[in-house]
Scaffold this motif. Sequence first.
Motif, PDB file in Angstrom:
ATOM      1  N   ASN A 122      10.355 -44.823   3.284  1.00  0.00           N
ATOM      2  CA  ASN A 122       9.843 -45.219   1.979  1.00  0.00           C
ATOM      3  C   ASN A 122       9.876 -46.718   1.730  1.00  0.00           C
ATOM      4  OD1 ASN A 122       9.087 -44.623  -0.915  1.00  0.00           O
ATOM      5  ND2 ASN A 122      11.065 -45.611  -1.238  1.00  0.00           N
ATOM      6  N   ASP A 123      10.823 -47.446   2.286  1.00  0.00           N
ATOM      7  CA  ASP A 123      11.031 -48.852   1.917  1.00  0.00           C
ATOM      8  C   ASP A 123      10.654 -49.767   3.081  1.00  0.00           C
ATOM      9  OD1 ASP A 123      12.234 -51.426   1.375  1.00  0.00           O
ATOM     10  OD2 ASP A 123      13.390 -50.443  -0.198  1.00  0.00           O
ATOM     11  N   PHE A 124       9.763 -50.730   2.812  1.00  0.00           N
ATOM     12  CA  PHE A 124       9.249 -51.594   3.883  1.00  0.00           C
ATOM     13  C   PHE A 124       9.389 -53.075   3.554  1.00  0.00           C
ATOM     14  CE2 PHE A 124       7.246 -47.492   4.172  1.00  0.00           C
ATOM     15  CZ  PHE A 124       7.323 -47.199   5.529  1.00  0.00           C
ATOM     16  N   ASP A 125      10.298 -53.402   2.643  1.00  0.00           N
ATOM     17  CA  ASP A 125      10.455 -54.802   2.260  1.00  0.00           C
ATOM     18  C   ASP A 125      10.756 -55.698   3.462  1.00  0.00           C
ATOM     19  OD1 ASP A 125      10.128 -53.841  -0.265  1.00  0.00           O
ATOM     20  OD2 ASP A 125      11.957 -54.706  -1.085  1.00  0.00           O
ATOM     21  N   GLU A 126      11.479 -55.173   4.444  1.00  0.00           N
ATOM     22  CA  GLU A 126      11.905 -55.982   5.595  1.00  0.00           C
ATOM     23  C   GLU A 126      11.102 -55.685   6.856  1.00  0.00           C
ATOM     24  OE1 GLU A 126      13.709 -58.226   4.670  1.00  0.00           O
ATOM     25  OE2 GLU A 126      14.731 -57.438   2.911  1.00  0.00           O
ATOM     26  N   THR A 127      10.028 -54.923   6.759  1.00  0.00           N
ATOM     27  CA  THR A 127       9.291 -54.510   7.957  1.00  0.00           C
ATOM     28  C   THR A 127       8.827 -55.715   8.770  1.00  0.00           C
ATOM     29  OG1 THR A 127       7.488 -53.092   8.771  1.00  0.00           O
ATOM     30  CG2 THR A 127       7.060 -54.371   6.770  1.00  0.00           C
ATOM     31  N   PHE A 128       8.947 -55.585  10.101  1.00  0.00           N
ATOM     32  CA  PHE A 128       8.599 -56.683  11.007  1.00  0.00           C
ATOM     33  C   PHE A 128       8.621 -56.132  12.431  1.00  0.00           C
ATOM     34  CE2 PHE A 128       8.808 -61.108  12.577  1.00  0.00           C
ATOM     35  CZ  PHE A 128       8.001 -61.727  11.629  1.00  0.00           C
ATOM     36  N   PRO A 129       7.811 -56.666  13.346  1.00  0.00           N
ATOM     37  CA  PRO A 129       7.883 -56.200  14.735  1.00  0.00           C
ATOM     38  C   PRO A 129       9.199 -56.619  15.386  1.00  0.00           C
ATOM     39  CG  PRO A 129       5.803 -57.335  14.294  1.00  0.00           C
ATOM     40  CD  PRO A 129       6.700 -57.614  13.138  1.00  0.00           C
ATOM     41  N   GLY A 130       9.761 -55.718  16.200  1.00  0.00           N
ATOM     42  CA  GLY A 130      10.998 -56.019  16.899  1.00  0.00           C
ATOM     43  C   GLY A 130      11.421 -54.849  17.760  1.00  0.00           C
ATOM     44  N   PRO A 131      12.534 -54.964  18.490  1.00  0.00           N
ATOM     45  CA  PRO A 131      12.972 -53.910  19.417  1.00  0.00           C
ATOM     46  C   PRO A 131      13.342 -52.627  18.688  1.00  0.00           C
ATOM     47  CG  PRO A 131      14.658 -55.614  19.200  1.00  0.00           C
ATOM     48  CD  PRO A 131      13.450 -56.121  18.483  1.00  0.00           C
ATOM     49  N   PHE A 132      12.851 -51.508  19.189  1.00  0.00           N
ATOM     50  CA  PHE A 132      12.997 -50.221  18.504  1.00  0.00           C
ATOM     51  C   PHE A 132      14.434 -49.889  18.164  1.00  0.00           C
ATOM     52  CE2 PHE A 132      14.037 -48.805  22.773  1.00  0.00           C
ATOM     53  CZ  PHE A 132      14.934 -47.759  22.570  1.00  0.00           C
ATOM     54  N   GLU A 133      15.383 -50.348  19.008  1.00  0.00           N
ATOM     55  CA  GLU A 133      16.773 -49.931  18.830  1.00  0.00           C
ATOM     56  C   GLU A 133      17.406 -50.491  17.566  1.00  0.00           C
ATOM     57  OE1 GLU A 133      16.930 -53.482  21.774  1.00  0.00           O
ATOM     58  OE2 GLU A 133      15.629 -51.738  21.389  1.00  0.00           O
ATOM     59  N   TRP A 134      16.839 -51.551  16.998  1.00  0.00           N
ATOM     60  CA  TRP A 134      17.430 -52.117  15.779  1.00  0.00           C
ATOM     61  C   TRP A 134      17.368 -51.120  14.626  1.00  0.00           C
ATOM     62  CZ3 TRP A 134      15.647 -57.954  15.337  1.00  0.00           C
ATOM     63  CH2 TRP A 134      16.214 -58.674  16.398  1.00  0.00           C
ATOM     64  N   ASP A 135      16.223 -50.450  14.461  1.00  0.00           N
ATOM     65  CA  ASP A 135      16.123 -49.424  13.414  1.00  0.00           C
ATOM     66  C   ASP A 135      17.061 -48.257  13.699  1.00  0.00           C
ATOM     67  OD1 ASP A 135      14.351 -50.575  11.625  1.00  0.00           O
ATOM     68  OD2 ASP A 135      12.608 -49.405  12.278  1.00  0.00           O
ATOM     69  N   VAL A 136      17.131 -47.842  14.966  1.00  0.00           N
ATOM     70  CA  VAL A 136      17.989 -46.709  15.323  1.00  0.00           C
ATOM     71  C   VAL A 136      19.448 -47.041  15.007  1.00  0.00           C
ATOM     72  CG1 VAL A 136      18.736 -45.169  17.182  1.00  0.00           C
ATOM     73  CG2 VAL A 136      16.361 -45.976  17.124  1.00  0.00           C
ATOM     74  N   LYS A 137      19.857 -48.268  15.301  1.00  0.00           N
ATOM     75  CA  LYS A 137      21.247 -48.656  15.052  1.00  0.00           C
ATOM     76  C   LYS A 137      21.550 -48.729  13.558  1.00  0.00           C
ATOM     77  CE  LYS A 137      22.069 -50.996  19.440  1.00  0.00           C
ATOM     78  NZ  LYS A 137      22.330 -52.269  20.156  1.00  0.00           N
ATOM     79  N   ARG A 138      20.605 -49.211  12.773  1.00  0.00           N
ATOM     80  CA  ARG A 138      20.860 -49.267  11.324  1.00  0.00           C
ATOM     81  C   ARG A 138      20.953 -47.854  10.738  1.00  0.00           C
ATOM     82  NH1 ARG A 138      21.920 -52.418   7.284  1.00  0.00           N
ATOM     83  NH2 ARG A 138      20.952 -52.218   5.236  1.00  0.00           N
ATOM     84  N   LEU A 139      20.116 -46.945  11.203  1.00  0.00           N
ATOM     85  CA  LEU A 139      20.195 -45.565  10.749  1.00  0.00           C
ATOM     86  C   LEU A 139      21.504 -44.919  11.182  1.00  0.00           C
ATOM     87  CD1 LEU A 139      19.017 -43.012   9.476  1.00  0.00           C
ATOM     88  CD2 LEU A 139      17.713 -42.634  11.597  1.00  0.00           C
ATOM     89  N   GLU A 325       8.042 -58.305  -5.716  1.00  0.00           N
ATOM     90  CA  GLU A 325       8.002 -59.552  -4.963  1.00  0.00           C
ATOM     91  C   GLU A 325       8.350 -59.311  -3.498  1.00  0.00           C
ATOM     92  OE1 GLU A 325       9.887 -64.089  -5.057  1.00  0.00           O
ATOM     93  OE2 GLU A 325      10.686 -62.541  -6.387  1.00  0.00           O
ATOM     94  N   ALA A 326       7.580 -59.908  -2.616  1.00  0.00           N
ATOM     95  CA  ALA A 326       7.822 -59.800  -1.174  1.00  0.00           C
ATOM     96  C   ALA A 326       8.217 -61.173  -0.645  1.00  0.00           C
ATOM     97  CB  ALA A 326       6.569 -59.291  -0.460  1.00  0.00           C
ATOM     98  N   GLN A 327       9.440 -61.267  -0.147  1.00  0.00           N
ATOM     99  CA  GLN A 327       9.911 -62.499   0.473  1.00  0.00           C
ATOM    100  C   GLN A 327       9.889 -62.326   1.985  1.00  0.00           C
ATOM    101  OE1 GLN A 327      13.724 -63.310  -1.429  1.00  0.00           O
ATOM    102  NE2 GLN A 327      12.706 -64.060  -3.261  1.00  0.00           N
ATOM    103  N   LYS A 328      10.251 -63.342   2.735  1.00  0.00           N
ATOM    104  CA  LYS A 328      10.239 -63.241   4.189  1.00  0.00           C
ATOM    105  C   LYS A 328      11.206 -62.159   4.652  1.00  0.00           C
ATOM    106  CE  LYS A 328       8.793 -67.963   5.275  1.00  0.00           C
ATOM    107  NZ  LYS A 328       9.130 -69.226   5.974  1.00  0.00           N
ATOM    108  N   SER A 329      10.817 -61.425   5.691  1.00  0.00           N
ATOM    109  CA  SER A 329      11.682 -60.383   6.234  1.00  0.00           C
ATOM    110  C   SER A 329      12.966 -60.985   6.783  1.00  0.00           C
ATOM    111  CB  SER A 329      10.955 -59.629   7.360  1.00  0.00           C
ATOM    112  OG  SER A 329      11.856 -58.804   8.079  1.00  0.00           O
ATOM    113  N   VAL A 330      14.072 -60.273   6.586  1.00  0.00           N
ATOM    114  CA  VAL A 330      15.350 -60.738   7.141  1.00  0.00           C
ATOM    115  C   VAL A 330      15.335 -60.731   8.661  1.00  0.00           C
ATOM    116  CG1 VAL A 330      16.650 -59.987   5.113  1.00  0.00           C
ATOM    117  CG2 VAL A 330      16.391 -58.406   7.046  1.00  0.00           C
TER     118      VAL A 330
END
Length: 469
Positions: A122-139, A325-330
């Motif tokens: 649902n939330d894409f404020d920080e969406t950005f291309p990067g290595p798949f494992e980063w999302d898996v680790k945050r989950l 408001e959309a700021q730069k992705s972290v």
Amino acid sequence: MTAPSAATVSWSPADRAAHGRNARARAPRSGHGDFGTAPDRPDVIDVLARQSATRLPELVPIRYGRMLESPFRFYRGAAAVMAADLGPLPRTGLDVQLCGDAHLLNFRLLASPERRLVFDINDFDETFPGPFEWDVKRLAASLVIAGRANGFPVGRQDEAVLRCVRAYRERMREFARMRTLDVWYAQDDADRLRRLLASALDKEGRRRTARATARARTRTHMRAFAKLTTLTPQGRRITADPPLIMPLRDLEAGAPAEQEDRYLQSLLEQYARTLPSERRHLLRHYRLVDVARKVVGVGSVGTRCWILLLLGRDDDDPLLLQAKEAQKSVLAPYTDGERYDNQGNRVVAGQRLMQTTSDIFLGWTHVIGLDGLGRDFYVRQLLDWKGIARPETMDPALLDLFGQVCGASLARAHARSGDPVAIAAYLGGGDRFDRALPHFAQAYADRNERDFAALGEAARTGRVEAADL
């Protein structure tokens, strides 16, 4: 060989699989269990303060107050902290469109344009291309943090992570065998989820699942309309609830009415240009009657978020939009992904890549405010059939199942933008990657608790100001 991309679509499946297996040399699967604080790790309060510097100063104490409610609430607000921790780690180089904030509360039931319930990010404020494992680790880390909050034993926390990551790996292997269009069309509708959960839950669990689905269907724009607006002598207007909901007329009391009207119309007109022509036509059936600033979430508190009330045929024909408001992705400082001139465009593009169905009013804009400063926004409907998980009510079995559903859904989102063949080959048929993630998740949950304590200490000593709202 470079990573598969639009320029390398001619690679054979065997070449793509080989590329995935070769990534194990850069980032061994068992190595994903390792996490240690880098010697030059930035001070966590400094990281949060740098974000706060670009936000509305009167709302920053609310952000800190919400983050101090629990370690899980802190985690929700600390995506920038985790991005700084993930950046220095070995990475696979198997890039996807990342959510950037893939904790378990950012997966929920949503309404598709066809008015069907689907389960998605649902939330894409920080969406950005990067290595798949980063999302898996945050989950994965979010499951441990939620399990700790519920008092679950370490073994049950680890089991929830193991099952979640296994679901991700197995779903990705399914996508690796599918045709490209079949991957793109795949979705997780509510009926599929209900069948999956019913096969593993007892009678009470099935009852709670059915109730949650029914509740999501009641969370419509009409319910939000009744809750957030009042009929006044001037017509239907947004109800003030300071400081959480502040109508623009109150915030900008000193501005000339015609200047305020130009600002509102500019916001709407520029946003409308980013919609497909048929959606612009639909939007023209509505007129803008009121705008208010709203405090939302945890990590977003302090950014500018507007509720736009539009009316169609009469006062009972509303459209409620949220301009956030959309700021730069972290993640941006740690990756080489595409840079956008408009951060709202970045959010919308990422959402459309990852979600199977997106809000028909999803768009973006750039607005020069009454203070003379320009800011990027993305726009979507407010509260349309959203079913939100409540991890504090979950027993270990339900947390396990919810983690599996989230892991499988994340794999589907990643397969749309990344290369499922390469990622599946990297993960393999065994559980080496699965078994590594509980170690990472436990170590990161420890780190999160120390950072939570550091914010508490900063509030006690006056380094930051925290408010209870």
